[in-house]
Each structure stands twice: as C-alpha cells, then as structure tokens.
Write a protein that holds these residues in place. Structure first.
Motif, short mmCIF file in Angstrom:
data_model
loop_
_atom_site.label_atom_id
_atom_site.label_comp_id
_atom_site.label_asym_id
_atom_site.label_seq_id
_atom_site.Cartn_x
_atom_site.Cartn_y
_atom_site.Cartn_z
N GLN A 118 -2.03 50.53 61.25
CA GLN A 118 -2.17 51.15 59.94
C GLN A 118 -2.95 52.47 60.05
O GLN A 118 -2.61 53.45 59.39
N GLU A 119 -3.94 52.49 60.91
CA GLU A 119 -4.73 53.72 61.11
C GLU A 119 -3.85 54.84 61.69
O GLU A 119 -3.93 55.99 61.26
N GLN A 120 -3.01 54.49 62.66
CA GLN A 120 -2.10 55.49 63.24
C GLN A 120 -1.13 56.01 62.18
O GLN A 120 -0.90 57.22 62.09
N GLU A 121 -0.60 55.10 61.37
CA GLU A 121 0.30 55.52 60.30
C GLU A 121 -0.39 56.50 59.36
O GLU A 121 0.16 57.55 59.04
N HIS A 122 -1.59 56.17 58.94
CA HIS A 122 -2.32 57.02 58.01
C HIS A 122 -2.68 58.38 58.63
O HIS A 122 -2.60 59.41 57.96
N ASN A 123 -3.06 58.37 59.91
CA ASN A 123 -3.36 59.62 60.60
C ASN A 123 -2.13 60.51 60.69
O ASN A 123 -2.21 61.72 60.46
N LEU A 124 -0.99 59.91 61.01
CA LEU A 124 0.25 60.68 61.10
C LEU A 124 0.66 61.21 59.72
O LEU A 124 1.03 62.38 59.58
N ILE A 125 0.57 60.36 58.72
CA ILE A 125 0.94 60.77 57.35
C ILE A 125 0.06 61.95 56.90
O ILE A 125 0.58 62.95 56.38
N GLU A 126 -1.22 61.84 57.13
CA GLU A 126 -2.15 62.92 56.73
C GLU A 126 -1.81 64.23 57.44
O GLU A 126 -1.74 65.30 56.81
N ALA A 127 -1.57 64.15 58.74
CA ALA A 127 -1.24 65.36 59.51
C ALA A 127 0.09 65.95 59.06
O ALA A 127 0.23 67.17 58.97
N LEU A 128 1.06 65.09 58.75
CA LEU A 128 2.38 65.57 58.31
C LEU A 128 2.30 66.22 56.93
O LEU A 128 2.95 67.25 56.69
N ILE A 129 1.53 65.65 56.04
CA ILE A 129 1.36 66.26 54.71
C ILE A 129 0.70 67.63 54.87
O ILE A 129 1.12 68.60 54.24
N ASP A 130 -0.30 67.70 55.73
CA ASP A 130 -0.95 68.99 55.99
C ASP A 130 0.05 70.02 56.52
O ASP A 130 0.05 71.17 56.10
N ARG A 131 0.92 69.60 57.42
CA ARG A 131 1.94 70.51 57.97
C ARG A 131 2.89 70.98 56.87
O ARG A 131 3.32 72.12 56.86
N LEU A 132 3.20 70.08 55.98
CA LEU A 132 4.14 70.40 54.91
C LEU A 132 3.57 71.42 53.93
O LEU A 132 4.30 72.27 53.43
N ILE A 133 2.27 71.36 53.69
CA ILE A 133 1.69 72.30 52.72
C ILE A 133 1.19 73.58 53.37
O ILE A 133 0.90 74.55 52.68
#
Length: 182
Positions: free
Chosen positions: A110-125
C-alpha cells in the motif's frame, strides 16, 4: 565487469535497437542488475538517463526482476529532473500499476502504491512532456480502480489542463475521460 557495464551503457543510444540490446544484456546477466539499477537511479551519474532507457525495456520484458528495487524507485522517482529519464520512469510506473492490478502480477505494498500515485500526480501537474504525462495518466487510471479518489483527482487535473496542451495530449485526455465517465 564493472567497466564493461559502464562502457555498454555509455555506448548505448536512444535508438530502439541499442536500448533493446542493452536490456537483453542485463536480462542475460542478472548479476549486473544491481549495478545497472545503481547507475540508473544515481541522478548525478552522466549515464543514468541511458540506463533508464534500457531499464524501461527490462521492466517491460521481465518486471519481476525489478521488484526488489521498487522502494528505491519510489524514492528516486520524484527526484528525476531530465525529461529523457522521466518518460521511461513513468512508463515503468504504468507497467507496475498494470501488473499490480492483474491476478498473477506483482504485488505492490500500500505504501508503494501511494508513493507511486503521489509521484505520478506530481508529474501530471508539472510541466512535463506529453509522453510522460500520458503514461502517468494511464498508470493513475489503473490505480484508480482500487482507490476511487484517484479517478476523481485524475478527472479534475486533466480536465483543467486540457486546453493548455498539444493535440496528442488532448486526444489521450479525451480517451481517458470517456473511460472515467463510464
């Protein structure tokens, strides 16, 4: 052998044939994977971008080899600054998301998922190139199947950002919005 790997990486190019050749070499010599990943993840290393180009193909062909490095990848991902490393890194995120979603795929914590999601959202914005944004969108779409809030966030970001981008980005966004609105 270390100088041999460094030489192979520094001689590689962005051409598909070169990237595939290096990725095949790494897959055949799994004992070099640790050193290869070290080079890719060292953003101060002049060859880290070239290593990322082939790491993407290693992950595409044999993602399970990458599993021991996911935590480290999650740490490095937000620190990447060079577009030529960001694109393959976001594509690796897409491979991870899709495999994590499959029954017999890899399992992210779950931590890996959240870390990836956060980084991907940052890349998107952030102001990234289209390819990186599209891979980020695709990965977030898959993560959103598990976490509803991700789909909502994704809709908001891509809807607001739509008119500021190229026709290619807009086409990818339209396709994704259709899926999100089903």
């Amino acid at each position: 052998m270390k100088t041999d790997l460094v030489a192979k990486i520094s001689q590689s190019t962005a051409h598909r044939k070169s990237r595939v050749s290096l990725s095949n070499f790494i897959i055949r010599h799994e004992n070099l994977l640790n050193e290869f990943i070290e080079i890719a993840f060292d953003i101060e290393n002049e060859n880290h971008v070239k290593a990322f180009w082939s790491l993407e193909i290693v992950c595409e062909k044999k993602l399970k080899l990458f599993v021991p490095y996911i935590d480290l990848f999650c740490e490095v991902l937000p620190k990447l600054k060079v577009d030529s490393a960001i694109r393959p890194a976001t594509k690796i995120c897409m491979f991870l998301a899709k495999s994590n979603h499959r029954k017999n795929g890899i399992s992210l914590t779950q931590e890996q998922e959240h870390n990836l999601i956060e980084a991907l959202i940052d890349r998107l914005i952030q102001d990234e190139k289209v390819a990186a944004k599209v891979y980020a969108m695709k990965a977030l779409f898959v993560f959103g199947k598990k976490y509803d809030w991700v789909h909502e966030e994704l809709k908001t970001i891509i809807s607001q950002d739509y008119s500021n981008h190229s026709a290619a980005y807009q086409a990818a966004t339209r396709n994704l919005l259709k899926k999100l609105n089903k």
